[in-house]
Design a protein around this motif. Sequence first.
Motif: not given
Length: 650
Positions: A473-474, A544-545
């Motif tokens: 995600t990050h 993906s954030g």
Amino acid sequence: MFNAFLKLSRFKKRVISLTVDFIALSFALWASFALRLDVGLWEPNRGQALISLLTVVFTLGVFVRLGLYRAVIRYMSDRAFITIITGVAASALLLVVLSYGLHVFVPRSVPLIYAALAFIFVGGSRMSMRMLVQYSSGRDKERVAIVGAGKTGVQLAKALQQGDEYHPVMFISLIPANHKTLVVGLPAFALSHLKEAVSSHGVQRLLLAVDADIEVNRRELLTQLEKLNLPVQTVPSFCEVIAGQARINDIRDLEIEDLLGRDPVRSDNAQVASSLFGRSVMVTGAGGSIGSELCRQIISHQPKCLVLFEQSEFALYAIERELQQINAAEGLNVCVHPLLGSVVHRRRCETVMRSFGVQTVYHAAAYKHVPLVEHNVIEGVQNNVFGTLHTAEAAVAAGVELFVLISTDKAVRPTNVMGASKRMAELVLQGLAQRQSDTVFSMVRFGNVLGSSGSVVPLFRDQISSGGPVTVTHPDIIRYFMTIPEASQLVLQAGSMGQGGEVFVLDMGEPVKIADLARKMMHLMGRRERTAEQPDGEIELVFSGLRPGEKLFEELLIGDDPQGTAHPRIMMAREVCMTWPKVADTVKQLQHASQAFDCEEVLSILKAAPTGFAPNGGVGDLVWNLNPQPVIPRTIDTDFEAVSMAGNEK
């Protein structure tokens, strides 16, 4: 031609072996006379030819009797060489007996020379054939290096040499003094020469076979192996092999503990055992990843009975079947009761607890997946908050002595509904602990569980195996990690230590950066990351954030002043709590908002309570976002206070 020979029938191979041995033994007899008499072309007389023939035929008969021709050459063991020695000794002895009995001239040193030559020819032919077979079959196998030259590594090398998949070519010894030595015929190299040795031997895979009694920093070892960009796998421990739980050549992916990079937490088994032995224990959510491991560990301590409470039919069937197998295999004689039910049904929970005389409850039933709970706000609150409340109230009413809640690090300053609901569940139990003293309530808070449903480890493994990309995600997101057995051990340990209302947390060491974990798994599975600097890499790492309700880092403590316990790795949190009247009022508000399906009001109530809830986005409920209007129910249940006070009337 050699492959055609290997494909011959067993009978034809035995005939060929007999023929070769006949020629070899005959030549050994002739050569022994020629060497002793010092003549180039020795010609035997009639008597010498007769005893030579009788000796050879007798020796072949001994070999047949001892089973030498039943031994498969490629799997030939040391016993075959003992058979050859026995047969050759008997043959030399017969030669002496025949020479005296038939009055044939045989020099006294000839039997000794003959015995030596016969062993060399018969044993050497088989050794040469075995080497040819192994060399021929090894060309089609994957070349592997075994890390660890102890008894586990040696057993693995022998097993793989007989298999069809891997060809061991070298050892990596963790003892520097073993550098450039031979272990079961394979060269051993020190860890400091790892890169050069792997390159020169064309190694394609590394197998970890380190003995349990060897002290080694596995984290540093894996860091060195990771640099090679070769697949790294492991084998069962020697204890597992001896116990019959696995075979030495059961190659498997690295254990999750290897990826963790810290020493596992050990529980005080004596204290845990004394708190479980002979007691009636109930586990809610018994089919889940944590609940099922709790059941496995609890049953080993031989409680009187183990009640499995689960709403998933298949999960309940699977864990009940597994526990019955453990029960039978180890002769534990524990009564296992599989029961379907939901923790939100208070009367069902109370009836079950009363019926089986439950003394200890481990409450593992909960919705734990952050994005799913964020998209299903009401169900998350119902299961996590009201499920905990109703199960705890049932425990008080049924006279349960100990109730342990499995919580999460996401309950600390939560940014999502799942974390806020679990923190609210903690506050509910702390309020109940103040309201009464018959049932001891404890909570256990820990980080992410590696290998559980929804864990990143199996997800990353599947993504890497399928060629990527690996999604994180990050780039800066970090998490605390522990294994399922560790988490379960901590829950059992805390259950034996609780006095009432405590929140136990684990000293989990340093947090793990998720992106680094993903890269580590790539390298240890033999893949390279594709970047701008390495455009020929196989796997791409994609960010993906952050998902709704997700934050960059998790915490285990709300305050900064934890209290130590008898266990060196377990702490007790000192945190704010609510009085029971305030808890009851907050829960009543949540009940009304939930029945009205008012997601905004539910979030407002959670924020108003001392949960520390600070959402980093709006309402994520999928249904609410399509129709953001509260529903006016036909009737609203207002008997919460009567139900909640039922425990006091008991």
